[in-house]
Design an enzyme around this catalytic site. Structure first.
Site, PDB file in Angstrom:
ATOM      1  N   GLU A   1     -24.325  13.417   9.529  1.00 39.43           N
ATOM      2  CA  GLU A   1     -23.764  13.559  10.880  1.00 39.43           C
ATOM      3  C   GLU A   1     -22.332  13.038  10.979  1.00 39.43           C
ATOM      4  O   GLU A   1     -21.520  13.574  11.734  1.00 39.43           O
ATOM      5  CB  GLU A   1     -24.647  12.851  11.917  1.00 39.43           C
ATOM      6  CG  GLU A   1     -26.010  13.490  12.107  1.00 39.43           C
ATOM      7  CD  GLU A   1     -27.045  13.053  11.088  1.00 39.43           C
ATOM      8  OE1 GLU A   1     -28.160  13.615  11.087  1.00 39.43           O
ATOM      9  OE2 GLU A   1     -26.740  12.143  10.258  1.00 39.43           O
TER      10      GLU A   1
ATOM     11  N   SER B   1       0.834  -1.211   0.000  1.00 40.05           N
ATOM     12  CA  SER B   1       0.000   0.000   0.000  1.00 40.05           C
ATOM     13  C   SER B   1       0.864   1.255   0.000  1.00 40.05           C
ATOM     14  O   SER B   1       0.457   2.298  -0.508  1.00 40.05           O
ATOM     15  CB  SER B   1      -0.913   0.019   1.228  1.00 40.05           C
ATOM     16  OG  SER B   1      -1.673  -1.162   1.297  1.00 40.05           O
TER      17      SER B   1
END
Length: 627
Positions: free
Chosen positions: A366, A40
Site C-alpha cells: 500500500e 551528502s
C-alpha cells in the site's frame, strides 16, 4: 537508446569541473544558511554533473515540460546539490543559492513543488523511488513517450521497506525507462549504513528484484557516463561507491559530519582548494528532449450520463464506487485505477474490466501504491484513483502526508470501513481513517451514504485539487437520493425534516440508514428528529448543521462507524464550539471490536437504530427535566 559513445577528454574534464562547481555551490549555500547537508551533496556531485549535463534531456527554462526526462531526489536532504545543478544550468540565479532555507526563498531545506523543477516533495526517506515508478509507468504505458526517469537514493534510505516495494514493482513491470542511482557513501546520520561499502551485496539485491545492476566508482565521470549509456529491457540500478564529504579535506569519509555546514573559515579554505581543481569555467548545456509526449487534458471531467439507480434499491457504496470509476473511465482516457490486490472487494475490478490497460495492480504494497499514484499524477498526466481497505491506508500515512506536501492531486478510496464489515474482525475494520485523512492539509474527505452520492463523489473527486478520500462501506443499503440530486463539497443534505423536530441526528454511511430507521420508530411515539447526511466530513457544512441544531433546541447527536477520536463527532464538535446553547452527544465505536454479524456489532457498540432511539429519548427528557 543509441550505443554508448565515450565522451571526449574535453567533455570529461568539463563534467569534472561541473561536479566541483556543484560542490562549491552546496558548501556556500549551507554555510550561508548555517544548516544543511554539504557532505551528502559532495558525495553525489559527479552523479549530478553527469546526469544533468550529459545524460538527461530537458528544457532548462521549462522544467515541467511533459517531454523532459524526470529526476527525483529521493535523498531530499541533498537539496543544495540539486539547487546548484539548476543554477549551473541557468534556471536559478547563483546568488539565490545563498538564500537557502530562508523564509522568503523558494529553496527550502528539502525539495518541494514550489520549485518548478521539483515534481514530488522528498525528505521523508524511502519514498522517491515509488514516485519515480509512477512516472516511469506513465511514460512507458500511458504516454508511450521517450522521456526517462532518474531517481537518486542515499544508501541510508535503502533500509526502508518502501524502497524494496518500489524495486519489486519496477522489476515486475520491466520499467526499462527507469534508472535508480544508489549513492553508497557509507555513512548514515549517526552511524555507518549497515552494508557500508559492500556494493556487491546491493548489486545482488537489485538483481534479485529484476533489475540490471552496475557497480561504478561514483566519483568517476567516465564510469558514470558509460553506466548511464547502457540500456536493457529492465530497470537499471547504478550502484555508485562514493565518499561522504568528497573533496572536503579532513571531512571526507569521516563520521559525525552529517547535516553539519562547514564553519565560515573552513568553508572558504575548502572552496579555494576545490576551485583550484577546476580547469575551465565553460558551462555545459543539456541536450533537448524528443517531443513525443501527447498533449493531455484532465480538466473538467464529466460523467457520460447521470446515475441510473432506483430509490429503495439496495447497493453497497463500495460497488457503486467501482461502477462509477468504470463509467468515469469512459469520459476521459487519462483516468487510471490502482489497487493493492483487493480489486474484487473494492470493486476497482469493474474499472479493470472496462479499461484493462489503465489499471495498475500494485499487489499488497500500500505504501508503494500511494507513491506510484503520486508519480502517475505528476505534471497532470493522469487522474489517479487508488483503492484498498480503508484500514490499510494507515500503513501509508507517511506517503499520504508527503503527497499533500507534494501538492499532489490523488484520489484514494477506502472500502470496508467500520465494524459493519462484520465477521472479519478488527484487523480489517477501518476505524481510524476519518481521523487520519482529516489531519491531512487541503484534503477532501467524502463519506457517501448511498450509490448516487458515491457516483457523484467520484466525479467531484476527479476534478478536485489535493488529496481526496472516499470512504465506502461493505453492507448494502437502500438508495435514498434521486439520480438528479446535486452534490457539492462542504454541502450537507437534510434528509428528514419537520417543524416538530426535537433533535438533529448526523450520520453517514451505514449509520445514516440506522438514523432513518430510528426516526421511523420514534415517529410512532410522536418524537420527531431531523436527519443530516454530511456528504463531506472535511470540509464540514457548519452552516447547515448550526441552522438545524438551532431549529431543534440546540441538540445534536452524531453517530458513526468509527472510533470517537477524530471522526464525525469530533468534526461536528469543532464546528459548533463556542456556539451558545448547542450540545453534542456522540455515539461511536468505543474500543477495539471483535468478529460478529454486522447488526450484532452495530448493537454492541451502540451505533444502531436502538442506540439512536435511546440517545434521542435521553436528550429530549434531559431538556424536559431542565424545563
Amino acid at each position: 537508446m543509441e550505443d554508448y559513445h565515450k565522451p571526449d577528454q574535453q567533455t570529461l574534464q568539463a563534467l569534472k569541473d561541473t561536479a566541483n562547481r556543484l560542490r562549491i555551490g552546496s558548501i556556500k549555500a549551507t554555510t550561508a544558511a548555517g544548516s544543511g547537508h554539504p557532505t551528502s551533496c559532495c558525495s553525489a556531485a559527479e552523479i549530478m554533473s553527469v546526469l544533468f549535463f550529459h545524460t538527461m534531456r530537458y528544457k532548462v527554462q521549462d522544467p515541467r515540460n511533459a517531454n523532459n526526462d524526470r529526476f527525483v531526489l529521493s535523498k531530499g536532504h541533498a537539496a543544495p546539490v540539486l539547487y546548484s545543478a539548476w543554477a549551473e544550468a541557468g534556471f536559478l540565479q547563483e546568488a539565490e543559492l545563498l538564500n537557502l532555507r530562508k523564509i522568503d526563498s523558494v529553496l527550502e531545506g528539502h525539495p518541494v513543488p514550489r520549485q518548478a523543477f521539483t515534481d514530488v516533495a522528498t525528505g521523508s526517506l524511502g519514498q522517491g523511488l515509488g514516485a519515480a515508478c509512477g512516472m516511469a509507468y506513465t511514460g512507458k504505458f500511458f504516454d508511450r513517450a521517450s522521456y526517462r526517469v532518474y531517481c537518486l537514493l542515499g544508501d541510508g534510505e535503502l533500509s526502508e521497506g518502501s524502497v524494496w516495494e518500489a524495486m519489486a514493482f519496477a522489476g515486475f513491470y520491466k520499467l526499462d525507462n527507469l534508472v535508480a542511482i544508489f549513492d553508497v557513501n557509507r555513512l548514515g546520520q549517526s552511524d555507518p549504513a549497515p552494508l557500508q561499502h559492500h556494493v556487491e551485496i546491493y548489486q545482488k539485491r537489485c538483481e534479485a528484484f529484476g533489475w540490471h545492476a552496475i557497480i561504478v566508482d561514483g566519483h568517476s565521470v567516465e564510469e558514470l557516463c558509460k553506466a548511464f549509456g547502457q540500456a536493457k529491457h529492465q530497470p537499471t540500478a547504478i550502484i555508485a561507491k562514493t565518499f561522504k564529504g568528497k573533496g572536503i579535506s579532513g571531512v571526507e569519509d569521516k563520521e559525525s559530519w552529517h547535516g553539519k555546514p562547514l564553519p565560515k573559515n573552513m568553508a572558504e579554505q575548502v572552496i579555494q582548494e576545490i576551485d583550484e581543481k577546476i580547469q575551465n569555467k565553460k558551462k555545459l548545456s543539456p541536450a533537448l528532449p524528443e517531443e513525443d509526449a501527447p498533449v493531455v487534458n484532465i480538466r473538467n471531467i464529466k460523467m457520460p450520463s447521470p446515475p441510473s439507480y432506483k430509490v429503495g434499491e439496495k447497493w453497497a457504496t463500495r460497488k457503486a464506487y467501482g461502477l462509477a470509476l468504470a463509467k468515469l473511465g469512459h469520459a476521459n482516457d487519462r483516468v487510471i485505477a490502482l489497487d493493492g490486490d483487493t480489486k474484487n472487494s473494492t470493486f476497482s475490478e469493474l474499472f479493470k474490466k472496462d479499461h484493462p490497460s489503465r489499471y495498475i495492480e500494485c499487489y499488497i504494497a500500500e505504501q508503494n501504491m500511494v507513491s506510484v499514484a503520486v508519480g502517475c499524477a505528476t505534471r497532470d498526466r493522469t487522474v489517479a484513483f487508488a483503492s484498498t481497505f480503508a484500514t490499510f491506508f494507515t500503513r501509508a500515512f507517511d506517503q499520504i502526508r508527503m503527497a499533500a506536501i507534494s501538492e499532489s492531486n490523488i484520489n484514494l478510496c477506502g472500502s470496508h470501513c467500520g465494524v459493519s464489515i462484520g465477521e472479519d474482525g478488527p484487523s480489517q475494520m477501518g476505524l481510524e481513517d476519518l481521523c487520519m485523512f482529516r489531519a491531512i492539509p487541503n484534503a477532501t474527505v467524502f463519506y457517501p451514504s448511498d450509490a448516487v452520492a458515491t457516483e457523484k463523489a467520484v466525479e467531484i473527486a476527479a476534478n478536485t485539487k489535493g488529496i481526496c478520500f472516499i470512504r465506502t462501506s461493505r453492507p448494502e443499503n437502500p438508495v435514498i437520493y434521486n439520480n438528479n440530486e446535486d452534490f457539492h463539497i462542504g454541502q450537507a443534505k437534510v434528509i428528514l425534516k419537520s417543524k416538530d423536530d426535537q433533535v438533529t441526528v448526523i450520520g453517514a454511511g451505514v449509520t445514516l440508514h440506522e438514523a432513518l430507521a430510528a426516526a421511523e420508530q420514534l415517529r410512532k411515539e410522536k418524537i420527531f428528529i431531523r436527519v443530516i447526511d454530511p456528504f463531506t466530513i472535511k470540509p464540514l457544512d457548519k452552516k447547515t448543521i448550526l441552522e438545524n441544531a438551532r431549529a431543534t433546541k440546540g441538540r445534536i447527536i452524531t453517530v458513526e462507524d468509527h472510533y470517537h477520536e477524530g471522526g464525525i463527532g469530533e468534526a461536528v464538535c469543532a464546528a459548533v464550539v463556542g456556539e451558545p446553547g448547542v450540545t453534542v452527544s456522540r455515539l461511536a465505536v468505543s474500543h477495539v471490536p471483535r468478529s460478529g454479524k454486522s447488526a450484532e456489532l452495530l448493537k454492541m457498540f451502540g451505533i444502531d437504530k436502538d442506540a439512536i432511539v435511546q440517545a434521542v429519548k435521553v436528550a429530549v427528557s434531559k431538556s424536559r427535566n431542565a424545563e
